[in-house]
Scaffold this motif. Structure first.
Motif, PDB file in Angstrom:
ATOM      1  N   VAL A   7      32.652  32.915  26.390  1.00 24.50           N
ATOM      2  CA  VAL A   7      33.205  31.671  27.084  1.00 24.50           C
ATOM      3  C   VAL A   7      32.081  31.123  27.758  1.00 24.50           C
ATOM      4  O   VAL A   7      31.256  31.714  28.387  1.00 24.50           O
ATOM      5  N   ALA A   8      31.901  29.625  27.294  1.00 25.68           N
ATOM      6  CA  ALA A   8      30.693  28.989  28.136  1.00 25.68           C
ATOM      7  C   ALA A   8      31.170  28.425  29.337  1.00 25.68           C
ATOM      8  O   ALA A   8      32.437  28.313  29.812  1.00 25.68           O
ATOM      9  N   LYS A   9      30.152  28.200  29.926  1.00 28.72           N
ATOM     10  CA  LYS A   9      30.267  27.549  31.509  1.00 28.72           C
ATOM     11  C   LYS A   9      30.767  28.500  32.483  1.00 28.72           C
ATOM     12  O   LYS A   9      31.732  28.069  33.307  1.00 28.72           O
ATOM     13  N   VAL A  10      30.615  29.674  32.211  1.00 24.64           N
ATOM     14  CA  VAL A  10      31.272  30.571  33.380  1.00 24.64           C
ATOM     15  C   VAL A  10      30.332  30.881  34.763  1.00 24.64           C
ATOM     16  O   VAL A  10      29.166  30.757  34.611  1.00 24.64           O
ATOM     17  N   VAL A  11      31.025  30.340  35.596  1.00 23.28           N
ATOM     18  CA  VAL A  11      30.428  30.327  37.014  1.00 23.28           C
ATOM     19  C   VAL A  11      30.107  31.723  37.558  1.00 23.28           C
ATOM     20  O   VAL A  11      29.157  32.085  38.217  1.00 23.28           O
ATOM     21  N   SER A  12      31.274  32.397  37.644  1.00 27.48           N
ATOM     22  CA  SER A  12      31.278  33.633  38.237  1.00 27.48           C
ATOM     23  C   SER A  12      32.405  34.433  37.677  1.00 27.48           C
ATOM     24  O   SER A  12      33.807  34.044  37.174  1.00 27.48           O
ATOM     25  N   PHE A  13      32.347  35.855  37.591  1.00 27.84           N
ATOM     26  CA  PHE A  13      33.495  36.887  37.536  1.00 27.84           C
ATOM     27  C   PHE A  13      33.412  37.902  38.356  1.00 27.84           C
ATOM     28  O   PHE A  13      32.436  38.252  38.618  1.00 27.84           O
ATOM     29  N   GLN A  14      34.267  38.558  38.532  1.00 26.56           N
ATOM     30  CA  GLN A  14      34.614  39.717  39.319  1.00 26.56           C
ATOM     31  C   GLN A  14      35.706  40.597  38.793  1.00 26.56           C
ATOM     32  O   GLN A  14      36.788  40.220  38.460  1.00 26.56           O
ATOM     33  N   VAL A  15      35.211  41.936  38.387  1.00 26.77           N
ATOM     34  CA  VAL A  15      35.919  42.889  38.050  1.00 26.77           C
ATOM     35  C   VAL A  15      36.292  44.141  39.253  1.00 26.77           C
ATOM     36  O   VAL A  15      35.126  44.579  39.621  1.00 26.77           O
ATOM     37  N   THR A  16      37.549  44.430  39.323  1.00 24.97           N
ATOM     38  CA  THR A  16      37.505  45.500  40.385  1.00 24.97           C
ATOM     39  C   THR A  16      38.256  46.645  39.874  1.00 24.97           C
ATOM     40  O   THR A  16      39.390  46.312  39.061  1.00 24.97           O
ATOM     41  N   ALA A  17      38.015  47.715  40.083  1.00 23.00           N
ATOM     42  CA  ALA A  17      38.843  49.280  39.862  1.00 23.00           C
ATOM     43  C   ALA A  17      39.460  49.475  40.849  1.00 23.00           C
ATOM     44  O   ALA A  17      38.651  49.761  42.071  1.00 23.00           O
ATOM     45  N   ASN A  18      40.721  49.992  40.914  1.00 18.10           N
ATOM     46  CA  ASN A  18      41.337  50.249  42.045  1.00 18.10           C
ATOM     47  C   ASN A  18      41.890  51.711  42.020  1.00 18.10           C
ATOM     48  O   ASN A  18      42.982  51.722  41.133  1.00 18.10           O
ATOM     49  N   LEU A  19      41.526  52.559  42.609  1.00 18.93           N
ATOM     50  CA  LEU A  19      42.425  54.050  42.519  1.00 18.93           C
ATOM     51  C   LEU A  19      43.569  54.071  43.832  1.00 18.93           C
ATOM     52  O   LEU A  19      43.239  53.821  44.805  1.00 18.93           O
ATOM     53  N   GLU A  20      44.619  54.180  43.353  1.00 16.23           N
ATOM     54  CA  GLU A  20      45.769  54.611  44.302  1.00 16.23           C
ATOM     55  C   GLU A  20      45.840  55.905  44.934  1.00 16.23           C
ATOM     56  O   GLU A  20      45.763  56.716  43.951  1.00 16.23           O
ATOM     57  N   THR A  21      45.818  56.008  46.187  1.00 12.04           N
ATOM     58  CA  THR A  21      45.607  57.523  46.587  1.00 12.04           C
ATOM     59  C   THR A  21      46.849  57.652  47.138  1.00 12.04           C
ATOM     60  O   THR A  21      47.708  56.873  47.903  1.00 12.04           O
ATOM     61  N   LEU A  22      47.327  58.934  46.946  1.00 12.79           N
ATOM     62  CA  LEU A  22      48.677  59.481  47.707  1.00 12.79           C
ATOM     63  C   LEU A  22      48.560  60.454  48.720  1.00 12.79           C
ATOM     64  O   LEU A  22      47.765  61.472  48.469  1.00 12.79           O
ATOM     65  N   GLU A  23      48.983  60.231  49.743  1.00  8.94           N
ATOM     66  CA  GLU A  23      48.673  60.886  51.250  1.00  8.94           C
ATOM     67  C   GLU A  23      49.280  62.197  51.013  1.00  8.94           C
ATOM     68  O   GLU A  23      50.629  62.311  50.434  1.00  8.94           O
ATOM     69  N   THR A  24      48.703  63.181  51.233  1.00  6.20           N
ATOM     70  CA  THR A  24      49.473  64.746  51.198  1.00  6.20           C
ATOM     71  C   THR A  24      49.353  65.180  52.546  1.00  6.20           C
ATOM     72  O   THR A  24      49.447  66.530  52.699  1.00  6.20           O
ATOM     73  N   THR A  25      49.014  64.587  53.552  1.00  4.53           N
ATOM     74  CA  THR A  25      48.769  64.921  54.950  1.00  4.53           C
ATOM     75  C   THR A  25      50.107  65.781  55.448  1.00  4.53           C
ATOM     76  O   THR A  25      51.348  65.096  55.253  1.00  4.53           O
TER      77      THR A  25
END
Lengths: 144, 127
Positions: free
Chosen positions: A19-37
């Motif tokens: 893709v031409a003329k990309v100003v910025s991009f951001q990629v995020t990986a997210n892990l859902e954590t399940l509480e076991t307390t």
């Protein structure tokens, strides 16, 4: 050779076309954590849940010499006429790339465009803002 | 097979009551008759969040095989089921008052992700 990557090394590729003329991009990986307390614990504990990928990008709205608009494969996923809305074939193949000569550092995924916005302002360049949500596993990961 | 010895992630308890019948006269005065000497009908709700499916299965097996559903009564382990409670053990128990717990209804299982589930069990103290 040592290298610090900058914005000049970044590229966004949609369906195998950069893709031409990309100003910025951001990629995020997210892990859902399940509480076991448990009730008798004094410290919180967690077990891993599911992983997801999402992100955003900003592009200049640009028409090249052949008359092609650079955002065509992205904005038309949401901006479209007709009653069908978004269908199952509207996912996009996205590659986020950091280039070092012949060495490509890629994150590749199948994603849904979840938001797209474009406007115009006096004295400013027209930009398109998109957000995406990855689906399933990453296709390629060559960053480390 | 005893009730699973896991520490719950949340617990709620209702103390129950003595068997009391209340009458109200036409002049508004209330009369109460005590029919028994033991408090009963205490309710203990236990949630085990994000446990493994193998651990969750222990509750299902206990309910299905050991207690025949809501039919039989059973005791619960002080150190685990009441884990985290720092008051007197009998305050949230049933045995001191001559009661035993049974399932009030079937354990509720919610699958959270592959291999991980959340189980909620509701117990009621009966004489």
């Amino acid at each position: 050779m040592a290298k610090v990557y900058t914005g000049r090394d970044g590229a966004l590729i949609v369906s195998n076309v950069a893709v031409a003329k990309v100003v910025s991009f951001q990629v995020t990986a997210n892990l859902e954590t399940l509480e076991t307390t448990a009730l008798s614990d004094n410290l919180r504990s967690y077990t891993p849940g599911v992983v997801g990928y999402s992100g955003s990008a900003t592009l200049l709205y640009y028409k090249d010499d052949s008359g092609n608009i650079n955002t065509a494969k992205i904005l038309n996923r949401l901006f479209r006429a007709g009653p069908a809305g978004v269908v199952s074939t509207d996912d996009v193949d996205l590659v986020f790339r950091w280039v070092d000569g012949a060495d490509n550092n890629d994150i590749r995924m199948t994603a849904w465009i979840t938001s797209a916005s474009i406007g115009a302002a006096t004295g400013d360049i027209v930009r398109a803002e998109i957000a995406f949500q990855g689906t399933g596993a990453l296709t390629t990961v060559t960053i480390s | 097979m005893a009730f699973p010895t896991l520490v719950p992630t949340s617990r709620s308890f209702e103390s129950g009551d003595y068997p009391v019948k209340t009458f109200k006269a036409q002049n508004g005065k209330e009369h109460r008759i005590l029919y028994g000497s033991n408090r009963t009908n205490m309710k203990l709700s236990l949630t085990y969040a994000n446990i493994t499916d193998a651990e969750a299965e222990l509750f299902l097996d206990h309910y299905a095989d050991e207690t025949q559903g809501t039919f039989k009564t059973f005791g619960i382990d002080r150190d685990t089921t009441k884990g985290g409670w720092e008051g007197n053990e009998d305050a949230i128990g049933a045995g001191t008052h001559g009661n035993a717990y049974r399932y009030e209804n079937a354990p509720q299982l919610v699958q959270v992700r592959p291999g991980i589930s959340t189980v909620t069990v509701n117990l009621i103290g009966v004489l």
